[in-house]
Design an enzyme around this catalytic site. Sequence first.
Site, PDB file in Angstrom:
ATOM      1  N   HIS A  73       0.822  -1.206   0.000  1.00 34.65           N
ATOM      2  CA  HIS A  73       0.000   0.000   0.000  1.00 34.65           C
ATOM      3  C   HIS A  73       0.861   1.263   0.000  1.00 34.65           C
ATOM      4  O   HIS A  73       0.371   2.353  -0.285  1.00 34.65           O
ATOM      5  CB  HIS A  73      -0.920  -0.002   1.220  1.00 34.65           C
TER       6      HIS A  73
ATOM      7  N   ASP B 232     -10.498  -9.924 -16.934  1.00 30.65           N
ATOM      8  CA  ASP B 232     -10.432 -11.075 -17.844  1.00 30.65           C
ATOM      9  C   ASP B 232      -9.027 -11.184 -18.424  1.00 30.65           C
ATOM     10  O   ASP B 232      -8.573 -10.325 -19.163  1.00 30.65           O
ATOM     11  CB  ASP B 232     -11.459 -10.884 -18.964  1.00 30.65           C
TER      12      ASP B 232
END
Length: 456
Positions: free
Chosen positions: A155, A397
């Site tokens: 992060h 995808d």
Amino acid sequence: MSVTYKGCYTVKPMEATKCGREPLSEWDQIGTITHVPTIYFYRPSQNWLSHSTIASTLKESLSRVLVPFYPLAGRLHWITNGRLELDCNARGVHFIEAESSSTLEDLGDFSPTSEYNYLVPTVNYTLPIHELPLVLLQLTQFKCGGVSISITISHAVADGPSALHFMCEWARLARGEPLETVPFHDRKVLRAGEPPLVPLTKCQVHSEFDHPPLLLGQSSNTEERKKKTTLAVLKLSKTQVETLKKTANESWDRPRSGHGYTRYESVTGHVWRSACKARGHREDQPTGFGICVDSRRRMEPPLPKGYFGNATLDVVASSLAGDLVSKPLGYASSRIREAIERVTDEYVRSGIEYMKHQEDLSRFQDLYAIGTDKGPFHGNPNLGVVSWLTLPIYGVDFGWGKEVYMCPGSHDFVFDGDSLLIPDPNGDGSLLLALCLQVTHMDAFKKHFYQDIAED
């Protein structure tokens, strides 16, 4: 769940990239600076059942996407006083291959479970920070032919929007498509590495960066940190969400902006009130509500498209528990709206100045993932709800179809008071709240959470 690890590989950028030390912005160096995991589950068609084909596709496209996203192939370094620097050195990211004798069906409805720990790369925080990859990935193939792809990203170099930007572009390259949005890496637009502009005496004080309220009668949060917690995933139907939004807007004055309370403000106001009731707070108990606000479009001018780094800020709404419980839902939503509206260009820039004047940043860093009790504690009597409602978390995808499910990458990704709000993957307008509370409070929270929707 039985998982066998087949190998761990280092994937480096396919081409030469920019190298050297680069400064991080103040927003990169506060809050959570450890790794944050997510998992995607897939059921590839029969043409993709070869584990080696899937693995080679992912590693090859990962090597290519690390060229434009070169900071992720680097390493962090501590400088002094809790400050960090990014070393862009192309050392690469870790890619783990694994197999499981389980099937995707064995995971049922994909509710968070300790089994997920076997599917997520472990970050060894006992190592010096400059030895830790900024990105670790794990590809696990299940007996049924399904696969999971888990990714955990530091992060300190990427917030939620940036991490998802990387994921979406990686998937595009894996499908054979070109990059859609080139990442913008110059953190100097947030004055990274630059000295303060004004003396400390003229610097606006940001009290919201102070540690949140304690329980009345307590001088520290040590005891609250020790209490056992549990995680629940609660669903709100589209009708329930609309009911809360309608209630919030009809029960309190409309915001000054003229726009009604959003579904986030309405739902999270309800979560805040329910938590106060479940915890049995005294009327005069101060309570803080943490909100993560993306400043990219709130800056003047807005940050460049594709800004890669941390531009989401934590702000805190505050109230007395008695006011939250006794007043209508719209009051809680109004407190949350006021906190969000504080995030303006002036607020962001003054916050940067304030942080540049801090002698040590470590007290602003959440380091609980590595076992320390230093830094802010957002548990009882406080709460925070991170929203993924507007992020492109679904439809990633890699060439064998969209995921069948995605979720945070660990069942214990949260601590008391931490929660996450995400859209239901069915796309029917319902929402999911993943919430962690102390065990002694969870049943009461569930009761108020659902019971009060009809009563508010």
